[in-house]
Design an enzyme around this catalytic site. Structure first.
Site, PDB file in Angstrom:
ATOM      1  CB  SER A  58      -8.381   3.765   3.015  1.00  0.00           C
ATOM      2  OG  SER A  58      -7.200   3.064   3.788  1.00  0.00           O
TER       3      SER A  58
ATOM      4  CB  SER B 148      -8.866   1.741   5.619  1.00  0.00           C
ATOM      5  OG  SER B 148      -8.989   2.740   5.452  1.00  0.00           O
TER       6      SER B 148
ATOM      7  CE  LYS C  28      -3.838   2.040   2.624  1.00  0.00           C
ATOM      8  NZ  LYS C  28      -4.691   2.248   3.430  1.00  0.00           N
TER       9      LYS C  28
END
Lengths: 95, 495
Positions: B159, B183, B78
């Protein structure tokens, strides 16, 4: 509690975010909608409740007072938008 | 024979060790899959060179008999984790071109364990969002589509939407995520994969771009529970560079996996039965209860009375911490600088932050600044921290009666991109089931459990006691074995 345009301008100034009149106009109802919703916390009886400080109990650690880092000036400056003579450079702040 | 890119961490690791393929073959297969899936927009940058270098090291290690836990396994990272020498943006213009000179502890651990990096995965800007629509690099698209014949582009969740999309599309075998209010778990549920947020403090926050420091936790996203256990084990551990890191040993989660739940008690919190819950999600939850009963667990009704206050509490605390954390973006030390002609220092700060932050980030900074401002601090922030204490107490009391809790992960299946972006509040409500565990700091995971009538994945959430990731993983495994979730999205994206 609700915010008006003047309050939004003040918050934006505290947060150092430049806003246009159009931004402020759009933000007033948005922020009021969110603030109105979070105000439901007022219903919760929190008398005698201590504010939470740490979710998982942990102890504050101390370490030896020795140098563990340093001498990496060029790395520190590597991503600066403007670096000069080994320093961060900013617009003049003293007249 | 199964294609290399269909394998997860355990399959790649074990096949590599058995000599079925080389690490270089694995890296080449995934690099090719990543390069061919641009339509998903899952990556901000691709890093095939990193994956190849790690693969060559793994092949040498195998020849020398010096295998590491993740030798041969490439991962997606990420783009909230700082990676030395590779651009790290948090999906914001503010950090466009930012190339860290240091490595986050989590990625350092993964690379030291032999893993390679396929690229930096897209996300909601500064991890603020539930759909990936706040990214400054364009939204990620879910590989899933509804079975109605339409081609509506669906949200991969957020997210960690680049992570979820890439795993579901089988272009990465697994990925790191971070979870502040859901997330990891919500995107996992939306895309039919597994994802675990460990106990707050298990994974070091050092080198992760900060959003809300009392809530931010890194975690693992993967095809299944076993892979989640393997990845989380490699990510976790004490780090003196994070003052909230827990100085406790990392258990052998993979080795201790067991889906036998005899003697375990599973709590069903009645407050999670919310209004307007789609009947399919309610039915799946009941099915999950039966699966856990079948695995030997006793089912107990429990109450978490302050559940409905979790979201408003979160939307005070998270923006407050964000407004403080994001004060560092000043156009001086790193990232964007916007210096209008003749501007002074204060004007440069304001112009830089206006140009660098997206609308949702600004909204949260302003809310946070307001609730922390003189005269309002006690009414909002202190009040929220008190309610947070009550929410944490609810969990403590529930865990006196039961070992884990079972709930749905999200109140809906994936929604279409654009469907909820007009109203910030409606988007926030999607995190209703995931935020409470974040506020309490307890471990929680989502496992894929079924499909809805439109053919989209639904997830179930297991929440556990502090430090009992094993209990969470084991209950997750029991569900996984009974759900038999094998659905995969049709490949429309590959070129």
């Amino acid at each position: 509690m609700s915010v008006d345009a003047a309050t939004v301008r003040k918050i934006a100034s505290l947060a150092r975010i430049a806003v246009t009149d159009g931004d402020v106009e759009a933000m007033v109802p948005e922020l009021n909608n969110i603030l109105g919703w979070i105000e439901q916390l007022g219903e919760v009886d929190t008398d005698g409740v201590a504010p939470l400080a740490a979710v998982i109990p942990n102890h504050q650690r101390l370490r030896e007072d020795v140098v563990t880092d340093g001498n990496i000036r060029d790395k520190v400056l590597a991503n600066a938008p403007q670096a000069e003579h080994g320093f961060f450079a900013v617009p003049k702040v003293i007249e | 024979m199964t294609a290399i890119t269909d394998l997860g961490i355990a399959g790649l690791r074990d096949g590599f060790r058995a000599g079925d393929f080389s690490a270089r073959e694995i890296a080449d297969a995934f690099n090719g899959a990543v390069a061919g899936a641009k339509a998903l927009n899952a990556f901000i940058i691709e890093t095939p060179d990193h994956a190849i270098a790690a693969a060559e090291a793994a092949d040498r290690a195998r020849a020398a008999g010096e295998l590491l836990p993740l030798s041969g396994v490439p991962l997606g990272i990420k783009d909230l984790f700082c990676t030395a020498g590779y651009q790290t943006t948090a999906a914001s213009r503010m950090l466009g071109g930012f190339t860290p000179t240091y490595e986050s502890t989590v990625t350092a651990k993964l690379f030291a364990a032999g893993a390679g990096m396929l690229g930096k995965l897209n996300l909601d800007q500064f991890a603020m969002g539930s759909s990936n629509e706040t990214s400054a690099f364009g939204n990620v698209v879910s590989p899933w589509r509804r079975n109605d014949g339409g081609n509506a582009a669906l949200a991969p969740g957020g997210s960690s939407g680049g992570s979820s999309s890439a795993i579901a599309a089988r272009i990465v075998p697994a990925a790191t995520g971070t979870d502040t209010g859901g997330s990891i778990r919500q995107p996992a549920a939306f895309t039919g994969i597994a994802g675990i947020k460990p106990t707050y403090g298990r994974c070091s926050r050092f080198g992760i771009v900060a959003f809300a420091s009392s809530l931010d936790q890194a975690g693992a996203m993967a095809q299944d529970v076993r892979d989640s256990a393997i990845l989380l084990e490699a990510m976790s551990g004490f780090d003196p560079k994070d003052s909230t890191s827990l100085d406790v040993a990392v258990p052998q989660w993979e080795a201790n996996l067991s889906s036998d739940l005899k003697g375990k008690k599973v709590g069903i919190p009645k407050e999670y039965r919310v209004d307007n819950m789609p009947p399919e999600i309610d039915a799946l939850w009941k099915q999950g209860i039966e699966w856990l009963r079948d695995a030997g667990a006793e089912i107990v009704d429990v109450s978490l009375p302050h559940t409905r206050y979790a979201l408003p509490t979160y939307y005070i605390i998270a923006p407050a911490e964000a407004s403080s954390n994001l004060a560092r973006y000043d156009g001086v030390r790193y990232g964007l600088r916007d210096l209008p002609e003749g501007a002074n220092l204060q004007e440069m700060y304001a112009a830089t932050r206006a140009a660098g932050f997206g609308p949702e980030v600004k909204r949260r900074i302003l809310i946070g600044t307001y609730v922390l401002s003189a005269g309002f601090y006690d009414a909002y922030y202190t009040k929220a921290q008190k309610v947070r204490a009550l929410i944490a107490r609810d969990f403590e009391e529930a865990f006196r009666q039961v070992d884990v809790l079972l709930t749905p992960t999200a109140p809906s299946a994936a929604f279409a991109l654009g469907e909820k972006s007009a109203d910030p509040l409606e988007m926030y409500l999607n995190d209703v089931f995931t935020v409470p565990a974040s506020l309490a700091g307890v471990p929680a995971m989502s496992v894929p459990a079924g499909l809805d009538g439109q053919g989209l994945p639904l997830g179930l959430q297991i929440i556990g006691r502090p430090l009992d990731e094993q209990g969470v993983l084991n209950a997750g495994l029991a569900i996984e074995q009974r759900a038999g979730f094998t659905a995969k999205p049709q490949n429309w994206w590959a070129k």
